[in-house]
Design a protein around this motif. Sequence first.
Motif, mmCIF file in Angstrom:
data_model
loop_
_atom_site.group_PDB
_atom_site.id
_atom_site.type_symbol
_atom_site.label_atom_id
_atom_site.label_comp_id
_atom_site.label_asym_id
_atom_site.label_seq_id
_atom_site.Cartn_x
_atom_site.Cartn_y
_atom_site.Cartn_z
ATOM 1 N N ALA A 125 -2.693 9.675 -2.096
ATOM 2 C CA ALA A 125 -1.599 9.096 -2.726
ATOM 3 C C ALA A 125 -2.071 8.119 -3.812
ATOM 4 O O ALA A 125 -1.482 7.724 -4.960
ATOM 5 N N GLY A 126 -3.445 7.686 -3.713
ATOM 6 C CA GLY A 126 -4.028 6.974 -4.711
ATOM 7 C C GLY A 126 -4.490 5.638 -4.289
ATOM 8 O O GLY A 126 -4.856 4.701 -4.958
ATOM 9 N N LYS A 127 -4.310 5.210 -2.832
ATOM 10 C CA LYS A 127 -4.633 3.822 -2.469
ATOM 11 C C LYS A 127 -5.897 3.398 -2.839
ATOM 12 O O LYS A 127 -6.148 2.103 -3.499
ATOM 13 N N SER A 128 -6.812 4.077 -2.410
ATOM 14 C CA SER A 128 -8.374 3.483 -2.929
ATOM 15 C C SER A 128 -8.577 3.422 -4.180
ATOM 16 O O SER A 128 -9.180 2.451 -4.783
ATOM 17 N N ALA A 129 -8.032 4.259 -5.006
ATOM 18 C CA ALA A 129 -8.162 4.398 -6.577
ATOM 19 C C ALA A 129 -7.514 2.969 -7.172
ATOM 20 O O ALA A 129 -8.308 2.305 -7.875
ATOM 21 N N ILE A 130 -6.455 2.715 -6.809
ATOM 22 C CA ILE A 130 -5.769 1.533 -6.966
ATOM 23 C C ILE A 130 -6.458 0.456 -6.656
ATOM 24 O O ILE A 130 -6.698 -0.650 -7.549
ATOM 25 N N SER A 131 -6.732 0.235 -5.463
ATOM 26 C CA SER A 131 -7.754 -0.984 -4.929
ATOM 27 C C SER A 131 -8.923 -1.131 -5.494
ATOM 28 O O SER A 131 -9.431 -2.156 -5.980
ATOM 29 N N GLN A 132 -9.518 -0.092 -6.059
ATOM 30 C CA GLN A 132 -10.812 0.159 -6.886
ATOM 31 C C GLN A 132 -10.437 -0.569 -8.222
ATOM 32 O O GLN A 132 -11.324 -1.342 -8.583
ATOM 33 N N ARG A 133 -9.431 -0.146 -8.783
ATOM 34 C CA ARG A 133 -9.038 -0.560 -10.173
ATOM 35 C C ARG A 133 -8.772 -1.931 -10.278
ATOM 36 O O ARG A 133 -9.415 -2.708 -10.915
ATOM 37 N N LEU A 134 -8.110 -2.608 -9.144
ATOM 38 C CA LEU A 134 -7.650 -3.819 -8.960
ATOM 39 C C LEU A 134 -9.104 -4.767 -8.765
ATOM 40 O O LEU A 134 -9.194 -5.762 -9.490
ATOM 41 N N SER A 135 -10.142 -4.242 -8.088
ATOM 42 C CA SER A 135 -11.194 -5.142 -7.683
ATOM 43 C C SER A 135 -11.812 -5.081 -8.618
ATOM 44 O O SER A 135 -12.562 -6.313 -9.142
#
Length: 250
Positions: free
Chosen positions: A39-49
């Motif tokens: 769903a994109g959890k890691s991608a959003i987390s990486q973007r936030l970081s």
Amino acid sequence: MTARNLLSLGLDEHDRLNKELGGGIPRGSIVLMEGDYGAGKSAISQRLSYGLCREGASVTYLSTELTVRGFIDQMHSLSYDVVEPLLNEELLFLHADLDTGGTIAGGGDTERKELLKRLMEAQVMWQPDVIVIDTFDAILRNDPTFEALVRNNEERQAALEIISFFRDIISRGKVIVLTIDPSAVDDEAIGPFRAIADIFMTLDMIEVGSDVRRQISVKRFAGMGEQVGDVIGFSVRSGTGIVIESRSVA
């Protein structure tokens, strides 16, 4: 909410995520992001970081899936160059190696017995402004103490003990971001975390014709700055990163 109390997600020239989320995440928040695999959890987390680091915040990123090499490669593919933040110790990356005994960044088999306890005692992990745990359900599922409590239908009690620790961390103005795959862990275990999250978002994949689109549904956003979008459409593009499509994919 003053701008001083918000941690900007930055990258305004790159995407509209910071604007869609009201200008940033309030200090002293627990952020829960739920979504199925892909769903994109890691991608959003990486973007936030990455965005937070670019704005001067310090970040810990704990991954249950990526090694440091995999993390750097993944970030590079999204055009998020994290080498400098890593070298400057603005970004601390930790790998929870669950396949070899559930240890965090090494350690022996005996340490698997208390994975959550070991996590909470890793003081260096909790020093930065923002702590991202991706995915938190994998930590829960691989902790034998938590597993035993689940077998005895006492998962809520176990969750409350973890939440008490989290509350202590955020009382210092820090932000904790947790990603969870709701299909991988019992609702009884997730329930308390949903209830206490200051910011609760679900990431969904929606079929539109032959197309699959992703969206963030904002269920709760305490202490928001500017107006926060209820539904934020996004895509993950190689060489570009997160792209905000629209407020709705309907």
